[in-house]
Each structure stands twice: as structure tokens, then as C-alpha cells.
Design a protein around this motif. Structure first.
Motif, PDB file in Angstrom:
ATOM      1  N   GLN A   1      -5.593  -3.308  -1.022  1.00 16.58           N
ATOM      2  CA  GLN A   1      -4.451  -2.401  -0.515  1.00 16.58           C
ATOM      3  C   GLN A   1      -5.122  -1.295  -0.708  1.00 16.58           C
ATOM      4  O   GLN A   1      -6.216  -0.959  -1.322  1.00 16.58           O
ATOM      5  CB  GLN A   1      -3.216  -2.509  -1.346  1.00 16.58           C
ATOM      6  CG  GLN A   1      -2.620  -4.005  -1.418  1.00 16.58           C
ATOM      7  CD  GLN A   1      -2.009  -4.415   0.224  1.00 16.58           C
ATOM      8  OE1 GLN A   1      -2.028  -3.544   0.864  1.00 16.58           O
ATOM      9  NE2 GLN A   1      -1.680  -5.673   0.127  1.00 16.58           N
ATOM     10  N   LYS A   2      -4.251  -0.121  -0.393  1.00 17.50           N
ATOM     11  CA  LYS A   2      -4.563   1.363  -0.577  1.00 17.50           C
ATOM     12  C   LYS A   2      -3.486   2.093  -1.471  1.00 17.50           C
ATOM     13  O   LYS A   2      -2.611   2.347  -1.104  1.00 17.50           O
ATOM     14  CB  LYS A   2      -4.770   2.079   0.655  1.00 17.50           C
ATOM     15  CG  LYS A   2      -5.189   3.750   0.616  1.00 17.50           C
ATOM     16  CD  LYS A   2      -5.666   4.312   1.948  1.00 17.50           C
ATOM     17  CE  LYS A   2      -6.360   5.784   1.512  1.00 17.50           C
ATOM     18  NZ  LYS A   2      -7.225   5.708   0.507  1.00 17.50           N
TER      19      LYS A   2
ATOM     20  N   ARG B   1      -8.809  -8.160  -0.502  1.00 21.42           N
ATOM     21  CA  ARG B   1      -8.722  -8.937  -1.933  1.00 21.42           C
ATOM     22  C   ARG B   1      -9.474 -10.069  -1.999  1.00 21.42           C
ATOM     23  O   ARG B   1      -8.997 -11.209  -1.216  1.00 21.42           O
ATOM     24  CB  ARG B   1      -7.190  -8.935  -2.502  1.00 21.42           C
ATOM     25  CG  ARG B   1      -7.189  -9.281  -3.645  1.00 21.42           C
ATOM     26  CD  ARG B   1      -5.660  -9.172  -4.054  1.00 21.42           C
ATOM     27  NE  ARG B   1      -4.737 -10.232  -3.628  1.00 21.42           N
ATOM     28  CZ  ARG B   1      -3.612  -9.871  -3.339  1.00 21.42           C
ATOM     29  NH1 ARG B   1      -3.035  -8.738  -3.497  1.00 21.42           N
ATOM     30  NH2 ARG B   1      -2.781 -11.115  -2.720  1.00 21.42           N
TER      31      ARG B   1
ATOM     32  N   TRP C   1     -12.687   4.672  -3.533  1.00 25.72           N
ATOM     33  CA  TRP C   1     -11.863   3.540  -2.965  1.00 25.72           C
ATOM     34  C   TRP C   1     -12.489   3.265  -1.680  1.00 25.72           C
ATOM     35  O   TRP C   1     -13.028   3.669  -0.828  1.00 25.72           O
ATOM     36  CB  TRP C   1     -10.357   3.948  -2.617  1.00 25.72           C
ATOM     37  CG  TRP C   1      -9.679   2.981  -1.897  1.00 25.72           C
ATOM     38  CD1 TRP C   1      -8.843   2.129  -2.566  1.00 25.72           C
ATOM     39  CD2 TRP C   1      -9.412   2.783  -0.469  1.00 25.72           C
ATOM     40  NE1 TRP C   1      -8.271   1.214  -1.632  1.00 25.72           N
ATOM     41  CE2 TRP C   1      -8.697   1.658  -0.367  1.00 25.72           C
ATOM     42  CE3 TRP C   1      -9.989   3.306   0.453  1.00 25.72           C
ATOM     43  CZ2 TRP C   1      -8.178   1.095   0.981  1.00 25.72           C
ATOM     44  CZ3 TRP C   1      -9.823   2.919   1.940  1.00 25.72           C
ATOM     45  CH2 TRP C   1      -8.849   1.669   1.977  1.00 25.72           C
ATOM     46  N   GLN C   2     -12.518   1.632  -1.579  1.00 25.68           N
ATOM     47  CA  GLN C   2     -13.290   1.096  -0.386  1.00 25.68           C
ATOM     48  C   GLN C   2     -12.119   0.125   0.231  1.00 25.68           C
ATOM     49  O   GLN C   2     -11.352  -0.397  -0.327  1.00 25.68           O
ATOM     50  CB  GLN C   2     -14.337   0.306  -0.803  1.00 25.68           C
ATOM     51  CG  GLN C   2     -15.678   1.092  -1.419  1.00 25.68           C
ATOM     52  CD  GLN C   2     -16.276   1.986  -0.468  1.00 25.68           C
ATOM     53  OE1 GLN C   2     -16.840   1.494   0.511  1.00 25.68           O
ATOM     54  NE2 GLN C   2     -16.259   3.180  -0.820  1.00 25.68           N
ATOM     55  N   PRO C   3     -12.430   0.190   1.542  1.00 22.03           N
ATOM     56  CA  PRO C   3     -11.313  -0.848   2.409  1.00 22.03           C
ATOM     57  C   PRO C   3     -11.802  -2.253   2.439  1.00 22.03           C
ATOM     58  O   PRO C   3     -12.201  -2.808   3.454  1.00 22.03           O
ATOM     59  CB  PRO C   3     -11.221  -0.257   3.906  1.00 22.03           C
ATOM     60  CG  PRO C   3     -12.829   0.555   3.774  1.00 22.03           C
ATOM     61  CD  PRO C   3     -13.007   0.852   2.455  1.00 22.03           C
ATOM     62  N   ILE C   4     -11.455  -2.844   1.269  1.00 19.29           N
ATOM     63  CA  ILE C   4     -12.325  -4.269   1.173  1.00 19.29           C
ATOM     64  C   ILE C   4     -11.176  -5.156   0.856  1.00 19.29           C
ATOM     65  O   ILE C   4     -10.233  -4.907   0.340  1.00 19.29           O
ATOM     66  CB  ILE C   4     -13.418  -4.320  -0.019  1.00 19.29           C
ATOM     67  CG1 ILE C   4     -12.740  -3.680  -1.373  1.00 19.29           C
ATOM     68  CG2 ILE C   4     -14.589  -3.656   0.579  1.00 19.29           C
ATOM     69  CD1 ILE C   4     -13.532  -3.901  -2.445  1.00 19.29           C
TER      70      ILE C   4
ATOM     71  N   GLU D   1      -6.975   5.249  -6.087  1.00 16.38           N
ATOM     72  CA  GLU D   1      -7.008   6.597  -5.571  1.00 16.38           C
ATOM     73  C   GLU D   1      -6.236   7.490  -6.803  1.00 16.38           C
ATOM     74  O   GLU D   1      -5.135   7.147  -6.755  1.00 16.38           O
ATOM     75  CB  GLU D   1      -6.830   6.974  -4.141  1.00 16.38           C
ATOM     76  CG  GLU D   1      -7.084   8.180  -3.745  1.00 16.38           C
ATOM     77  CD  GLU D   1      -6.740   8.571  -2.285  1.00 16.38           C
ATOM     78  OE1 GLU D   1      -7.039   9.672  -2.038  1.00 16.38           O
ATOM     79  OE2 GLU D   1      -6.296   7.470  -1.600  1.00 16.38           O
TER      80      GLU D   1
ATOM     81  N   SER E   1       1.039  -1.268   0.039  1.00 15.58           N
ATOM     82  CA  SER E   1       0.043   0.013  -0.041  1.00 15.58           C
ATOM     83  C   SER E   1       0.782   1.206   0.009  1.00 15.58           C
ATOM     84  O   SER E   1       1.836   1.002   0.293  1.00 15.58           O
ATOM     85  CB  SER E   1      -0.723   0.015   1.074  1.00 15.58           C
ATOM     86  OG  SER E   1      -1.810  -0.941   1.172  1.00 15.58           O
TER      87      SER E   1
ATOM     88  N   ARG F   1      -7.998  -3.797  -4.981  1.00 11.72           N
ATOM     89  CA  ARG F   1      -8.639  -4.184  -3.599  1.00 11.72           C
ATOM     90  C   ARG F   1      -7.753  -4.920  -3.043  1.00 11.72           C
ATOM     91  O   ARG F   1      -6.862  -5.555  -3.136  1.00 11.72           O
ATOM     92  CB  ARG F   1      -9.601  -5.415  -4.291  1.00 11.72           C
ATOM     93  CG  ARG F   1     -11.057  -4.623  -4.813  1.00 11.72           C
ATOM     94  CD  ARG F   1     -11.921  -5.646  -5.357  1.00 11.72           C
ATOM     95  NE  ARG F   1     -11.554  -6.458  -6.558  1.00 11.72           N
ATOM     96  CZ  ARG F   1     -11.993  -7.643  -7.105  1.00 11.72           C
ATOM     97  NH1 ARG F   1     -13.238  -7.977  -6.382  1.00 11.72           N
ATOM     98  NH2 ARG F   1     -11.594  -8.020  -7.997  1.00 11.72           N
TER      99      ARG F   1
ATOM    100  N   ASN G   1     -10.738   0.277  -7.566  1.00 13.70           N
ATOM    101  CA  ASN G   1     -10.280   0.530  -6.310  1.00 13.70           C
ATOM    102  C   ASN G   1      -9.225   1.183  -6.151  1.00 13.70           C
ATOM    103  O   ASN G   1      -8.129   0.772  -5.374  1.00 13.70           O
ATOM    104  CB  ASN G   1     -10.349  -0.776  -5.322  1.00 13.70           C
ATOM    105  CG  ASN G   1     -10.749  -0.476  -3.872  1.00 13.70           C
ATOM    106  OD1 ASN G   1     -11.798   0.317  -3.615  1.00 13.70           O
ATOM    107  ND2 ASN G   1     -10.375  -1.050  -2.710  1.00 13.70           N
TER     108      ASN G   1
END
Length: 339
Positions: A88-89, A323, A318-321, A111, A66, A86, A109
Motif C-alpha cells: 500500500q502507499k 505485500r 517508499w517503493q511500489p512493491i 512515507e 492506501s 508494503r 515502506n
């Protein structure tokens, strides 16, 4: 309960492929390719995002790290690629992605923030690219546009994205001289335009289907129909701030025509809040706008409501989902750096 589309696509990694609604519904990305693991945040080199995007073969690109990838130059994405953030950010900064003469690309997903330089867009789609799906991305603060779709690029869906801190959000059709852009077809749905000033979108020539989007506090207008464009606006939420005019018409002269014309907009079931003024033409021109069901049989849509408004504020971008697992039998890319 709000009927959010694609609820099933996070059950397995490649379930995204071919699941877009609207004009981009055939986009399969790197479905038939190997996994490529991005293992570092470098701008280039082994295990980098750029290395994966530049390869000629189909790839499903995932991230093992990330953080921010600072792009020193625009990153060109080749055909049959899925860039899947998905789990990671990942933030892309500095420059943006270019989709040139490519097909079957899925961006999910991610940014985009802080693109700098002349003509630097977060995502630039031109020329002659098709079968593109941009899903659950957060986009803000670029020197030019956030998404530009021009020069005969078509069959594109933008869904569940969050646009903020920016002037020009989405441009579709770059110039009245590009008459070949009459082929452009784009679907935009379940997106949140959060205080961006204009272009939600601005359209020349193309056919655009907007549904279940939430646009608030725009700075100039919400949606602009210019030369020969056809826009269907269904069950969207338009909430005005200081500026009240929702739909703007701008006349331009197509290169092969004698007189200037604007575009056409048909509004069906849209919800106008806080004094938002549709300002639709009353000359019957809405009859010139295409019917979405002539191009695809179904889409997930519900009436505009305060519940939908709240939902889009929470579940776009972006979503904290996690993988999802990869249930595909394709052997992973042994050339990519593993960890």
C-alpha cells in the motif's frame, strides 16, 4: 551490478525480522505476534493504526488501505511491533511516531510528510529504546527533525531511506549534558539525503557507522561530529552544491568533563564530487574511532560509484512493491477489524 542488501526479504512477509545489517540487526519487530489489519485511515479507533500500535502484545501490522493518516497527536509505538507498509502507499502527516522505552520495532515502506508543531519529529526515538530498524521510508517536511535518536536509545539501523525537503535530517544525541548517551550505537546505510540542509547525521557521544549513502546539495554541512562522537564513514558519496564542507567538527563540553571536545571521524573510500571538501582533522584523532567489525562481522558494501549513486536515487524511500505472503502459522488477530 549494484549489491543492494536485503534482496531476499520481500519473498515472505516476516522475512524482514532479524535481517537488518549493523547495530539494529537483532530487531525482530512483531515476528511472534498475530497480524493486525489496518482497515481505515482514521486517527484512532477500531481498525486504525493507532489502535494497533498501542496494544501491548507483539503484532505485525499491515494495511488494507492506501492514503494519508492525519495524526492529531504523536503516535506512540509499543514494543514488538512491525509497521509494514508494503503493498500500500501510506503517508503519515500532522504529527509523527514516538518510540519511548520500547524495543524490537521495525518500520518499513512508509512515507512521512508535513509534521507540524513544536518539537514534532517524523520519528522520535527516546528514551532507552533499542533494537529498532527503519527501512525504505520517505521522510520530508517536518517542523523539527526527521529522525531523532536520544536519551540512551541504541542498537538502531536506518537503511534505504529517502530524506528530502527539510532542514535537520538526523540527530543522534540531543545534548552535551546527557552523558549516558555514550551507549548510543547507530548504523545508517544505503540512504539518499536529497538536498536536506544538515545533520546527515549530527552526532553527540554515540558510535555511528555510515556506508554507501548518497548525500547531495546540503545547505550547511553533510556530517557533524560533536562531543566525543565516533563516526565511521565508508564508501559514501558526497556531492556538493553551493556548500562544499562535508565534515564539520563542533566542540561542546560533556557534563562530567572540564574541557570542551568535538567528535572524531574516519573516512574510508568515500567519493567526493563537485568540489566537496572533506575538511578532516589532521591531528591523528581518526585513530580514536571504533572499528565496525568489533561489533558485527559483515555488511553489504561496495565502492562509491556513479552506478551506486543512480541506484540510490531510484530505490530508496517508499517503493511500489507488493505485500509478500505470510508463511507464518501464527493465527491472525481476530480482534482486529477484517475486510
Amino acid at each position: 551490478m549494484v549489491a543492494f542488501p536485503y534482496a531476499h526479504v520481500d519473498k515472505s512477509l516476516r522475512a524482514l525480522a532479524g535481517q537488518a545489517e549493523g547495530f539494529g540487526r537483532h530487531a525482530i519487530g512483531g515476528l511472534h505476534g498475530a497480524l493486525y489489519h489496518v482497515t481505515n485511515l482514521a486517527d484512532d479507533g477500531c481498525g486504525s493504526l493507532r489502535e494497533g500500535c498501542c496494544r501491548n502484545e507483539p503484532l505485525w501490522i499491515i494495511f488494507e488501505v492506501s492514503g494519508t493518516i492525519e495524526l492529531s497527536s504523536d503516535l506512540r509505538v509499543s514494543s514488538h511491533k512491525t509497521i509494514d507498509g508494503r503493498g500500500q502507499k501510506i503517508k503519515l502527516a500532522g504529527k509523527g511516531l514516538q518510540l519511548k522505552e520500547c524495543e524490537h520495532v521495525i518500520l518499513c515502506n512508509l512515507e512521512f510528510e508535513g509534521g507540524r508543531g513544536h518539537d514534532v519529529d517524523a520519528i522520535q526515538i527516546k528514551p532507552k529504546s533499542r533494537h529498532i530498524w527503519i527501512d525504505r521510508c520517505s521522510l520530508h517536511d517536518y517542523d523539527d527533525g526527521l529522525i531523532d535518536i536520544t536519551r540512551e536509545s541504541t542498537d538502531i539501523t536506518i537503511s534505504r531511506c529517502h530524506f528530502s525537503v527539510h532542514d535537520k535530517a538526523i540527530l543522534i544525541g540531543g545534548s552535551s549534558s546527557n552523558i549516558s548517551d555514550r551507549c548510543i550505537r547507530v548504523t545508517i546505510h544505503h540512504c539518499f539525503f536529497d538536498g536536506t540542509k544538515q545533520r546527515h547525521p549530527r552526532v553527540r557521544f554515540g558510535k555511528v557507522h555510515l556506508y554507501n549513502n548518497y548525500t547531495r546539495n546540503w545547505g550547511i554541512y553533510a556530517v557533524c561530529a560533536s562531543v566525543e562522537s565516533q563516526i565511521v564513514s565508508q564508501c559514501n558519496i558526497y556531492e556538493a552544491g553551493e556548500k562544499k564542507v562535508v565534515f564539520k567538527y563542533l566542540s561542546e563540553k560533556a557534563a562530567d568533563k572540564e574541557e570542551s571536545t568535538c567528535g572524531w571521524i574516519r573516512s574510508e573510500g568515500d567519493l567526493f564530487l563537485n568540489g566537496a571538501q572533506p575538511s578532516l582533522l589532521e591531528d591523528g584523532s581518526a585513530k580514536c574511532v571504533f572499528e565496525a567489525h568489533e561489533y558485527y562481522p559483515a555488511w553489504t558494501m561496495e565502492p562509491g560509484s556513479l552506478a551506486l549513486k543512480k541506484f540510490l536515487q531510484l530505490y530508496t524511500g517508499w517503493q511500489p512493491i507488493a505485500r509478500p505472503p505470510d508463511n507464518c502459522s501464527i493465527v491472525e488477530d481476530t480482534l482486529a477489524t477484517e475486510i
